[in-house]
Design a protein around this motif. Structure first.
Motif, PDB file in Angstrom:
ATOM      1  N   LYS A  78       3.285  -1.937 -95.101  1.00 48.34           N
ATOM      2  CA  LYS A  78       2.304  -2.497 -96.043  1.00 48.34           C
ATOM      3  C   LYS A  78       1.684  -3.684 -95.302  1.00 48.34           C
ATOM      4  CE  LYS A  78       5.365  -1.589 -99.679  1.00 48.34           C
ATOM      5  NZ  LYS A  78       6.356  -2.177-100.917  1.00 48.34           N
ATOM      6  N   ARG A  79       1.830  -4.129 -94.310  1.00 46.79           N
ATOM      7  CA  ARG A  79       1.427  -5.285 -93.715  1.00 46.79           C
ATOM      8  C   ARG A  79       1.223  -5.180 -92.255  1.00 46.79           C
ATOM      9  NH1 ARG A  79       6.770  -8.550 -96.633  1.00 46.79           N
ATOM     10  NH2 ARG A  79       6.444  -7.953 -98.495  1.00 46.79           N
ATOM     11  N   LEU A  80       0.680  -4.267 -91.787  1.00 48.06           N
ATOM     12  CA  LEU A  80       0.172  -3.892 -90.317  1.00 48.06           C
ATOM     13  C   LEU A  80      -1.050  -4.536 -89.960  1.00 48.06           C
ATOM     14  CD1 LEU A  80       1.725  -0.388 -90.098  1.00 48.06           C
ATOM     15  CD2 LEU A  80       2.946  -2.586 -89.769  1.00 48.06           C
ATOM     16  N   PRO A  81      -1.196  -4.680 -88.665  1.00 52.35           N
ATOM     17  CA  PRO A  81      -2.468  -5.431 -87.889  1.00 52.35           C
ATOM     18  C   PRO A  81      -3.688  -4.638 -88.433  1.00 52.35           C
ATOM     19  CG  PRO A  81      -0.684  -5.218 -86.235  1.00 52.35           C
ATOM     20  CD  PRO A  81      -0.212  -4.356 -87.355  1.00 52.35           C
ATOM     21  N   LEU A  82      -4.516  -5.448 -88.915  1.00 52.37           N
ATOM     22  CA  LEU A  82      -6.186  -5.089 -89.115  1.00 52.37           C
ATOM     23  C   LEU A  82      -6.758  -4.581 -87.834  1.00 52.37           C
ATOM     24  CD1 LEU A  82      -8.286  -4.831 -91.657  1.00 52.37           C
ATOM     25  CD2 LEU A  82      -8.970  -6.997 -90.735  1.00 52.37           C
ATOM     26  N   PRO A  83      -7.285  -3.155 -87.905  1.00 51.01           N
ATOM     27  CA  PRO A  83      -8.075  -2.821 -86.667  1.00 51.01           C
ATOM     28  C   PRO A  83      -9.639  -3.189 -86.892  1.00 51.01           C
ATOM     29  CG  PRO A  83      -8.018  -0.950 -88.345  1.00 51.01           C
ATOM     30  CD  PRO A  83      -7.212  -2.106 -88.948  1.00 51.01           C
ATOM     31  N   TRP A  84     -10.041  -4.081 -85.852  1.00 55.24           N
ATOM     32  CA  TRP A  84     -11.388  -4.425 -85.870  1.00 55.24           C
ATOM     33  C   TRP A  84     -12.354  -3.405 -85.042  1.00 55.24           C
ATOM     34  CZ3 TRP A  84     -12.755  -8.299 -88.836  1.00 55.24           C
ATOM     35  CH2 TRP A  84     -11.709  -9.328 -89.203  1.00 55.24           C
ATOM     36  N   ASP A  85     -11.989  -2.856 -84.308  1.00 54.98           N
ATOM     37  CA  ASP A  85     -12.964  -1.528 -83.619  1.00 54.98           C
ATOM     38  C   ASP A  85     -11.744  -0.600 -83.027  1.00 54.98           C
ATOM     39  OD1 ASP A  85     -11.584  -2.314 -81.059  1.00 54.98           O
ATOM     40  OD2 ASP A  85     -13.175  -3.934 -80.913  1.00 54.98           O
ATOM     41  N   GLY A  86     -12.532   0.567 -82.352  1.00 54.18           N
ATOM     42  CA  GLY A  86     -12.024   1.577 -81.774  1.00 54.18           C
ATOM     43  C   GLY A  86     -11.147   1.382 -80.518  1.00 54.18           C
ATOM     44  N   THR A  87     -11.190   0.369 -80.064  1.00 60.76           N
ATOM     45  CA  THR A  87     -10.825   0.177 -78.430  1.00 60.76           C
ATOM     46  C   THR A  87      -8.994   0.171 -78.391  1.00 60.76           C
ATOM     47  OG1 THR A  87     -10.731  -2.407 -78.883  1.00 60.76           O
ATOM     48  CG2 THR A  87     -12.870  -1.227 -77.819  1.00 60.76           C
ATOM     49  N   GLU A  88      -8.615   0.226 -77.308  1.00 59.84           N
ATOM     50  CA  GLU A  88      -7.220   0.502 -77.200  1.00 59.84           C
ATOM     51  C   GLU A  88      -6.405  -0.476 -78.005  1.00 59.84           C
ATOM     52  OE1 GLU A  88      -3.747   0.204 -73.750  1.00 59.84           O
ATOM     53  OE2 GLU A  88      -5.651  -0.179 -72.895  1.00 59.84           O
ATOM     54  N   LYS A  89      -6.639  -1.610 -78.074  1.00 61.39           N
ATOM     55  CA  LYS A  89      -5.825  -2.706 -79.059  1.00 61.39           C
ATOM     56  C   LYS A  89      -6.594  -2.962 -80.240  1.00 61.39           C
ATOM     57  CE  LYS A  89      -3.170  -3.712 -74.926  1.00 61.39           C
ATOM     58  NZ  LYS A  89      -2.900  -4.929 -73.981  1.00 61.39           N
ATOM     59  N   ALA A  90      -7.548  -2.262 -80.584  1.00 57.89           N
ATOM     60  CA  ALA A  90      -8.225  -2.350 -82.057  1.00 57.89           C
ATOM     61  C   ALA A  90      -8.876  -3.645 -82.290  1.00 57.89           C
ATOM     62  CB  ALA A  90      -7.268  -2.193 -82.694  1.00 57.89           C
ATOM     63  N   GLY A  91      -9.164  -4.515 -81.084  1.00 58.60           N
ATOM     64  CA  GLY A  91      -9.843  -5.709 -81.262  1.00 58.60           C
ATOM     65  C   GLY A  91      -8.908  -6.670 -81.821  1.00 58.60           C
ATOM     66  N   PHE A  92      -7.625  -6.460 -82.180  1.00 57.12           N
ATOM     67  CA  PHE A  92      -6.737  -7.369 -82.895  1.00 57.12           C
ATOM     68  C   PHE A  92      -6.210  -8.286 -81.738  1.00 57.12           C
ATOM     69  CE2 PHE A  92      -2.409  -8.138 -84.010  1.00 57.12           C
ATOM     70  CZ  PHE A  92      -2.421  -8.927 -84.999  1.00 57.12           C
ATOM     71  N   THR A  93      -5.782  -7.786 -80.765  1.00 58.57           N
ATOM     72  CA  THR A  93      -5.293  -8.635 -79.597  1.00 58.57           C
ATOM     73  C   THR A  93      -5.488  -8.150 -78.439  1.00 58.57           C
ATOM     74  OG1 THR A  93      -2.976  -9.334 -79.045  1.00 58.57           O
ATOM     75  CG2 THR A  93      -3.280  -7.204 -79.754  1.00 58.57           C
ATOM     76  N   THR A  94      -5.300  -8.940 -77.451  1.00 61.53           N
ATOM     77  CA  THR A  94      -5.348  -8.618 -75.899  1.00 61.53           C
ATOM     78  C   THR A  94      -4.214  -8.245 -75.336  1.00 61.53           C
ATOM     79  OG1 THR A  94      -5.179 -10.763 -75.339  1.00 61.53           O
ATOM     80  CG2 THR A  94      -7.430  -9.716 -75.375  1.00 61.53           C
ATOM     81  N   GLY A  95      -3.023  -8.536 -75.972  1.00 54.95           N
ATOM     82  CA  GLY A  95      -1.682  -8.295 -75.613  1.00 54.95           C
ATOM     83  C   GLY A  95      -1.051  -7.027 -76.616  1.00 54.95           C
TER      84      GLY A  95
END
Length: 544
Positions: free
Chosen positions: A398-415
């Motif tokens: 219920k607490r997973l990372p928010l996807p900000w865009d459709g790129t490989e790491k969803a714009g959430f992180t660079t790692g």
């Protein structure tokens, strides 16, 4: 910081350091409250947003969301219409979720520094966004230095900061069969949730004084209030239900609330009393002694969340209509109520509603046209489902990372993100939905803007309208404030419906009307209007 704010912060810090004299009684006793009571009109009708910092936005590439990441997204939240944030636990903790605190004075180092947090608060305030933090007072981590010291010896000066006894009386959790007494060093300590979270002893005046000092400290640091976890379990009397809602628990909250009012009467306290209305309502205390209540001025309205989602699941508005009737009559005058759809402990709305888009779209239309102070859980505006982790209904899902865009790491992180993204994030993300005028995110934005623009929807009274046996999935109500009267109609079912209502005013000015929703006067009856409402649709009109 300007000079006025500097003086205010200094004064509050002085209160934090010196104002918490230890009461003489071992039972909590409410302090004298200012006659003016709470100053919380800023919170009445405001839209709150619950954030799990770890999963919101990562600024430094370590895969964990942090304060600087959240700060960078404040303009997104402002654009959504959010007026206040509830931050899930942000203190030092050994767990990913933070509900087992080891230091109430330090922020979680994975989230950043105290300076990073201060900047978040400052930047939020500059945008008109308040910050409320999760204050977990019922229990600490078993690794907290207080508990380590308490467990070290029966003669420890902190022994009585927790609840100990020599034998195990065999009590079980009031909601299940789990044990609440746990063995350590030849004795047993009380922990209602599990052995890693020992309960603090609020019969001890030293403990009460310490948590009041900590509240003053964080108010001096600029937070605007506290969400109070597990508020009904603070002081236990015995097995079973005697672990819930005891008189001593109510006494403690009155004392704590009086202290917070004395420091910052505009600081919000919102309590988690996960139960039915009969258990929730007493936590307001007396609204005659203190305007807004001498206990907790705001409480989450768990029953309405269940009623909205149950009514959508079953295609019958009876449960919701009953809660709307309760909403309109049961709550004490001036009290603040916090309706919501889901939170971090509950299955996400999209999963609960089986991914059915119509249901998912009408749910926020109901929430955001009801009275109270609605709370949104991060990602619900995107229709995030529970995630692909072991056990779909377990908390991490219920607490997973928010996807900000459709790129490989969803714009959430660079790692590497600390946890996987939900299924379908490549299409269901912030950037994609901002670009789509018909998206769920844009629907949330429109509904929140409507709430901001309408005094009746924001702070008005609520009057349920009669249900129709011919259209059991339809619920209708009036919201009214000085100078404005608004009609709201929702169809929570999978079939179109036609209903009639006698209204106190006409004609109707549409404020928010889903496609093909129609309203027309009936010639046969004075002030009678007919509404044609397609499946999973809503209409909001202003009456003249």
């Amino acid at each position: 910081m300007n000079r006025l704010l500097s003086v205010r912060a200094l004064a509050l810090l002085c209160v934090a350091l010196v104002s918490c004299a230890t009461p003489s009684s071992s039972r909590p006793s409410a302090e004298a409250a200012p006659a003016s009571g709470w100053q919380l009109e800023w919170a009445r009708g405001a839209v709150f947003y619950e954030v799990f910092v770890r999963s919101f936005a990562d600024s430094n590439g370590d895969g964990v969301g942090d304060f600087n990441g959240l700060t960078s997204k404040l303009d997104y939240l402002k654009g959504l219409g959010v007026e206040a944030l509830w931050l899930m636990p942000m203190f030092e903790s050994p767990s990913y979720h933070g509900y087992d605190v080891v230091d109430y004075e330090k922020v979680d180092s994975e989230y950043g520094t105290q300076e990073d947090f201060d900047r978040l608060v400052r930047e939020a305030h500059q945008r008109g966004i308040r910050i409320v933090i999760d204050f977990v007072l019922n229990h600490t981590s078993a690794q907290h230095p207080w508990f380590v010291e308490s467990a070290s010896s029966p003669q420890s000066p902190k022994r009585d900061w927790y609840v100990w006894r020599q034998d195990n009386p065999g009590w079980k959790q009031p909601w299940g069969d789990g044990p609440v007494w746990h063995e350590k060093n030849g004795a047993y300590y009380y922990g209602i949730f599990w052995s890693g979270m020992p309960d603090l002893n609020y019969r001890n005046p030293e403990v009460r004084a310490e948590v009041k000092r900590l509240a003053s400290l964080w108010l001096a640091r600029g937070v605007d209030g506290f969400r109070l976890d597990a508020a009904r379990h603070m002081v236990e009397r015995g097995p079973g239900e005697e672990q819930n809602d005891t008189p001593e628990t109510h006494d403690f909250w009155k004392e704590f609330s009086a202290h917070v009012r004395s420091v910052r009467p505009d600081a919000l306290l919102v309590g988690e009393v996960w139960s039915d209305s009969k258990d929730i309502l007493p936590y307001y205390g007396s609204t005659e002694k203190v305007r807004g209540g001498d206990e907790l001025p705001m409480l989450f309205y768990f029953p309405v969340a269940e009623a909205i989602l149950d009514s959508l699941q079953y295609g019958d508005a009876a449960r919701l209509h009953a809660r709307i009737e309760e909403f309109s009559t049961a709550f004490p005058s001036g009290a603040l109520t916090a309706p919501f759809l889901a939170n971090h402990d509950q299955v996400r709305v999209a999963t609960r509603l089986e991914g059915q888009e119509g249901r998912i779209r009408v749910a926020p239309a109901v929430l955001l046209t009801l009275p109270g102070t609605p709370f949104l859980y991060y990602g619900e505006e995107l229709g995030m489902p529970n995630g692909p982790v072991e056990g779909r209904d377990r908390d991490p899902a219920k607490r997973l990372p928010l996807p900000w865009d459709g790129t490989e790491k969803a714009g959430f992180t660079t790692g590497k993100p600390w946890a996987p993204f939900v299924a379908g994030w490549q299409q269901r993300n912030v950037a994609a939905q901002l670009a789509d005028p018909g998206s769920l995110l844009q629907r949330y934005r429109k509904l929140i803007q409507l709430r901001h623009d309408s005094p009746a929807l924001r702070v008005g009274t609520l009057k349920p309208l009669p249900r129709s046996d011919a259209a059991p999935a339809v619920v209708a109500y009036l919201r009214e404030a000085p100078g404005e009267r608004v009609l709201v109609v929702h169809n929570l079912g999978a079939s179109p419906a036609t209903v009639s209502q006698v209204l106190p005013g006409a004609p109707l000015d549409p404020l928010f009307v889903d496609p093909q929703v129609q309203a027309g006067a009936e010639a046969s009856t004075s002030n009678s209007w007919q509404f044609v409402v397609p499946a999973y649709s809503s209409g909001v009109w202003r009456l003249r």
